[in-house]
Scaffold this active site. Structure first.
Site, PDB file in Angstrom:
ATOM      1  N   LYS A   1      26.609  22.074  45.362  1.00 47.77           N
ATOM      2  CA  LYS A   1      25.290  22.352  44.785  1.00 47.77           C
ATOM      3  C   LYS A   1      24.298  21.228  45.113  1.00 47.77           C
ATOM      4  CE  LYS A   1      26.715  25.434  41.047  1.00 47.77           C
ATOM      5  NZ  LYS A   1      28.186  25.371  41.139  1.00 47.77           N
TER       6      LYS A   1
ATOM      7  N   GLU B   1      32.809  18.560  32.814  1.00 48.51           N
ATOM      8  CA  GLU B   1      33.732  18.958  33.883  1.00 48.51           C
ATOM      9  C   GLU B   1      34.646  17.798  34.274  1.00 48.51           C
ATOM     10  OE1 GLU B   1      31.754  20.561  37.338  1.00 48.51           O
ATOM     11  OE2 GLU B   1      33.633  21.349  38.162  1.00 48.51           O
TER      12      GLU B   1
ATOM     13  N   HIS C   1      32.178  22.808  39.862  1.00 43.30           N
ATOM     14  CA  HIS C   1      31.013  23.591  39.446  1.00 43.30           C
ATOM     15  C   HIS C   1      29.791  22.684  39.626  1.00 43.30           C
ATOM     16  CE1 HIS C   1      28.818  26.782  37.564  1.00 43.30           C
ATOM     17  NE2 HIS C   1      28.415  26.019  36.585  1.00 43.30           N
TER      18      HIS C   1
ATOM     19  N   CYS D   1      27.160  32.645  36.124  1.00 40.22           N
ATOM     20  CA  CYS D   1      27.291  31.682  37.220  1.00 40.22           C
ATOM     21  C   CYS D   1      28.720  31.421  37.665  1.00 40.22           C
ATOM     22  CB  CYS D   1      26.561  30.406  36.853  1.00 40.22           C
ATOM     23  SG  CYS D   1      24.808  30.771  36.574  1.00 40.22           S
TER      24      CYS D   1
ATOM     25  N   PHE E   1      27.007  30.479  31.693  1.00 34.65           N
ATOM     26  CA  PHE E   1      26.451  30.913  30.411  1.00 34.65           C
ATOM     27  C   PHE E   1      27.411  31.957  29.833  1.00 34.65           C
ATOM     28  CE2 PHE E   1      21.549  30.154  30.580  1.00 34.65           C
ATOM     29  CZ  PHE E   1      21.767  28.829  30.858  1.00 34.65           C
TER      30      PHE E   1
ATOM     31  N   HIS F   1      21.711  25.561  42.860  1.00 38.65           N
ATOM     32  CA  HIS F   1      22.580  26.436  42.074  1.00 38.65           C
ATOM     33  C   HIS F   1      22.283  27.890  42.443  1.00 38.65           C
ATOM     34  CE1 HIS F   1      25.059  28.211  39.179  1.00 38.65           C
ATOM     35  NE2 HIS F   1      24.866  27.394  38.164  1.00 38.65           N
TER      36      HIS F   1
END
Lengths: 363, 401, 84
Positions: B323, B304, B293, B162, B388, B328
């Site tokens: 997002k 974050e 993110h 991602c 990930f 996402h």
């Protein structure tokens, strides 16, 4: 010009563990038949009972049970190959700064077995979401590099390159750039491809060669001392694409080889060998190399002996080239061109040097 | 090192296809979330996603034959075609010689994988369609771009999940800055798929229909898809042809948590920000805006925000998450973040975090630009991408000096 | 119906398998996260296997409680009606 030193190599193939197995006549001889093992004990639903898989690979026996029982084969193979490479390089992970060690791995689709199995679960369970959360990370293509980073504590740049047959040289290019730009001092770079029913059937149905299995990882160390031990060095990696209606694949590959030589400031007559992606009976890549070099040179491929190792093909080729210098007849400090071409018009070339005795001689 | 500028933007998104529509969506705080149609979601308690339902590949693509390529490749190629058009680059012009494409992705041709799974369930492995198998390799995302545009330079697919869009932009930036190429197409693409929807649901990380990053009541992501590609160009090359410049690429940072495959790591993310700032040659106080993110999971947004606090202290700039609008989009996510960042700089506004109602007392220093776009001068902006595997990647953009 | 001890041992096996341990390594009060390096993914999988095995539905909100084997037993017993 001086290239980036390769200080270690870890490789697992159907031929066995370690680079020396790749230089053995049963694998290295031109026209050597495929090394195949009985794989019926590994999986039930396979197109053929034998394959060029890594016989007896047992992650629990190698790495222990804790933290490994949910690994797919690709991840486990990558971790084991990284471990071999680290040991071969004498890289001391206790004292090295983990933030300065990176990892770049090549793949085709990640673990197709993990991904298809996971997707299948959403269709066969009572409810589509009754999937195993622990296996979810196995469905991302960077699973092997992420898990290997966790296993060894590599906190530097960590990348996964999806490049199919070109994945390793593309990874090598990525790694060389990352070293050049200071994102790491040491980068492990390699490629891994697992043998699963999905991979075996995909190869079978697509009319490709039978699926093989391999993992090969190399340690690149930008700051290795010039007189320190090294297996070889990477002088240049180039790449190009041949779109429909554009320059031909042969022209593009020829251009890649020429650029690699120019970048390394090496003349064609210094190159002593090539390792191409040509299959037995094919000459497209070797013709391109021969055109640039202006003469025939030794061909160090592994031919058909290890099956189609897809993303790991070129990594195995580099391991084989280095093995020829380390334990075979290839001349100390000799230069080899490695090439590859993909299905859609992409090509790559690399120029590497191999040392005989881990760098005690230097020209 | 040459300076590198952004001269073209190609968003194929659920809030708009093409830069004008996408910019309108960002300014209006539009939501691209809708009931899932690309797979049968009836068995899931949560049935919404950010699908790009208006995407008609044949309406955008000129050279690529859509039937020979998977959806993610189509999204990547269409986004690249739009970006080149936006950049005013002559199709098939001499710039294509040596120009390249770097595309990031999480799941590659995931819909092809799911087609093969359906065939396997119906007829066994032997029932898998060879044509589908040929569309499977993830490397084809970058090749689709090169084929569509006739590029002869490097074509590279980075599969760092991602944050892959930022990985791609970072590498392409190096290619241009280092003189390897004058023009690179860079970004990301992914398709909505059933297994990711199931996996995120199973992790308890999937929300029902509103993604609410940085809100006290946030409860997860929405899966989504799209293609997001930028034209990165040597600044002199761009100037010589009188190109419009959105922003300059200042640099990037990459590192790895090496701790957990799924859980983000505050210290590691903070370290990645410092690497990015160092690479870009800027200080934290120079940053006017952070494109987060911001997935909308309780864990990501808190980690974050804390990493931002670590690096920026009391001076954290506004940080918003697109997002909230797109969901996402996985490998495309930081590509969209980069497009939004470039637009923020060029157009002088901050994209909002929509669906935001309640401040999180755990992160009082966060200004998420709630619900409404805000006029602002943005000189330096930071675009976060985490993934990930602990693959963090952050790109830095600046106003043209 | 199995005895409580039988259930406890079954749960011990499920937990051990997901946490990659031998059953005898899982102590009744051993903290999954602190002592056995469990994470949220493994916790969810333990819950999932229990739900499948005993045909019960246990909300994920109970995961916070289920920090060790004894606590898992108590939660499952409550939802499966073992104590009744």
């Amino acid at each position: 010009m001086t290239g980036v030193p390769i200080t270690g190599c870890g490789v697992l193939t159907a031929a066995g563990e370690g680079p020396a197995a790749l230089a053995a006549p049963a694998v290295a001889a031109a026209g050597a038949p495929a090394v195949r093992v009985d794989v019926t004990g590994l999986y039930e639903d396979l197109p053929r009972p034998t394959a060029s898989a890594i016989a007896g690979f047992d992650v629990r026996a190698t790495l222990g049970r804790k933290g490994t029982s949910f690994f797919d084969r690709a991840t486990a193979l990558a971790i084991v190959a990284c471990g071999h490479a680290v040991r071969d390089a004498g890289l001391d992970l206790e004292t090295a700064d983990p933030a300065r060690i990176g990892l770049v791995l090549g793949t085709t689709t990640g673990s197709l077995g993990s991904t298809m199995d996971y997707s299948r679960e959403t269709l066969v369970q009572d409810r589509p979401y009754l999937v195993n959360p622990v296996l979810f990370p196995n469905t991302v293509m960077n699973c092997a590099s992420g898990q290997a980073a966790i296993w060894y504590g590599f906190k530097g740049v960590n990348a996964t390159v999806a490049g199919g047959p070109l994945a390793f040289l593309q990874s090598l290019r990525y790694a060389m750039n990352a070293l050049d730009r200071g994102f790491a001092d040491t980068i492990l770079v390699g490629a891994v491809e697992e043998f699963t029913p999905q991979a075996a059937w995909a190869a079978e149905l697509a009319g490709a060669r039978p699926a093989g299995e391999a993992a090969a990882v190399f340690v690149l160390d930008r700051h290795a001392r010039a007189d320190g031990p090294a297996l070889g060095e990477v002088l240049a990696v180039t790449t190009g694409f041949s779109p429909t209606g554009g320059p031909s694949v042969t022209e593009t590959l020829t251009g890649c080889v020429r650029r690699a030589l120019a970048r390394a400031n090496v003349s064609a007559d210094e190159v002593g060998a090539m390792a191409t992606g040509d299959l037995p009976g094919e000459t497209a890549e070797s013709d391109a190399v021969t055109t640039v070099l202006g003469r025939q040179v030794a061909h160090l491929g592994v031919g058909d002996a290890l099956g189609d190792c897809r993303a790991a093909t070129q990594a195995v080729a580099l391991a084989r080239v280095l093995a020829e210098h380390r334990c075979g007849d290839a001349p100390d400090g000799g230069l080899t061109v490695i090439t590859g071409r993909g299905a859609d018009g992409a090509v790559t070339a690399a120029l590497v040097r191999g040392w005989r005795d881990a760098g005690t001689h230097r020209g | 090192m040459s300076r590198v500028v952004v001269t073209g933007l190609g968003p194929v998104s659920s809030i708009g296809i093409g830069v004008t529509a996408f910019l309108g969506g960002l300014r209006a705080g539009r939501s691209g979330v809708s009931p899932i149609e690309s797979f049968d979601a009836s068995g899931f308690p949560h049935r919404h996603a950010g699908e790009t339902k208006d995407f008609r590949p044949e309406a955008v693509l000129r050279r690529l034959k859509p039937e020979a390529w998977g959806r993610s490749s189509q999204l990547a190629a269409a986004a690249a075609r739009l970006a080149v058009r936006d950049a005013g680059l002559d199709p098939g012009g001499s710039w294509t010689g040596g120009a390249g494409a770097v595309i990031g992705t999480t799941s590659g041709e995931s819909q092809v994988v799911e087609l093969l799974v359906a065939q396997q369930l119906a007829d066994g492995f032997a029932g898998m369609d060879p044509e589908a198998i040929r569309r499977l390799p993830a490397e084809r995302l970058a090749y689709a771009v090169a084929e569509e545009l006739g590029l002869t330079g490097e074509a590279l697919t980075l599969a760092t999940a991602c944050s892959a869009g930022n990985y791609a932009i970072g590498y392409a930036y190096d290619c241009v800055a280092g003189g390897e190429a004058d023009v690179m197409l860079a970004g990301g693409a992914d398709s909505v798929c059933r297994w990711a929807h199931a996996g995120f649901y199973r992790l308890g990380a999937l929300t029902e229909r509103e993604c609410r990053p940085f809100d006290a009541g946030r409860s997860g992501i929405l899966t989504a898809e799209g293609g997001a590609v930028l034209v990165l160009e040597n600044a002199d090359h761009a100037a010589a042809r009188g190109a419009r410049v959105y922003a300059e690429v200042l640099g990037y940072g990459v590192n790895c948590d090496a701790g957990h495959m799924v859980a983000p790591d505050e210290d590691s993310i903070a370290a990645c920000m410092r690497i990015a700032h160092g690479n870009a040659g800027i200080r934290p106080q120079d940053v006017d805006y952070i494109s987060a993110h911001g997935t909308g999971t309780p864990a990501n947004d808190l980690v974050e925000a804390r990493a931002v606090r670590q690096v920026f202290g009391d001076g954290a700039p506004p940080i918003s998450s697109i997002k909230s609008m797109l969901g996402h989009t996985m490998g495309a996510a930081s590509g969209f973040g980069a497009i939004a960042t470039a637009l923020a700089i060029a157009e002088g506004f901050l994209p909002p975090t929509i669906n935001w109602t309640t401040p999180d007392p755990g992160m009082p220093w966060v200004d998420p630009v709630p619900n409404t776009a805000r006029p602002a001068e943005v000189r330096v902006a930071q675009n976060n991408g985490f993934a990930f595997g602990g693959n963090n990647a952050i790109t830095m953009f600046g106003a043209v000096r | 119906m199995s005895q409580p001890a039988g259930h406890l041992e079954e749960l011990r096996e499920i937990v051990a398998e997901v946490l990659e341990l031998e059953p005898e390594e899982v102590a009744d009060g051993g903290d999954f996260v602190e002592e056995y390096e469990a994470d949220s993914l493994r916790a969810i999988e333990i819950l999932a296997r229990i739900e499948k095995r005993y045909k019960v539905e246990i909300p994920q909100s109970e995961l916070n409680e289920m920090r060790n084997l004894k606590a898992v037993y108590d939660v499952v017993a409550r939802y499966a009606g073992w104590g009744e």
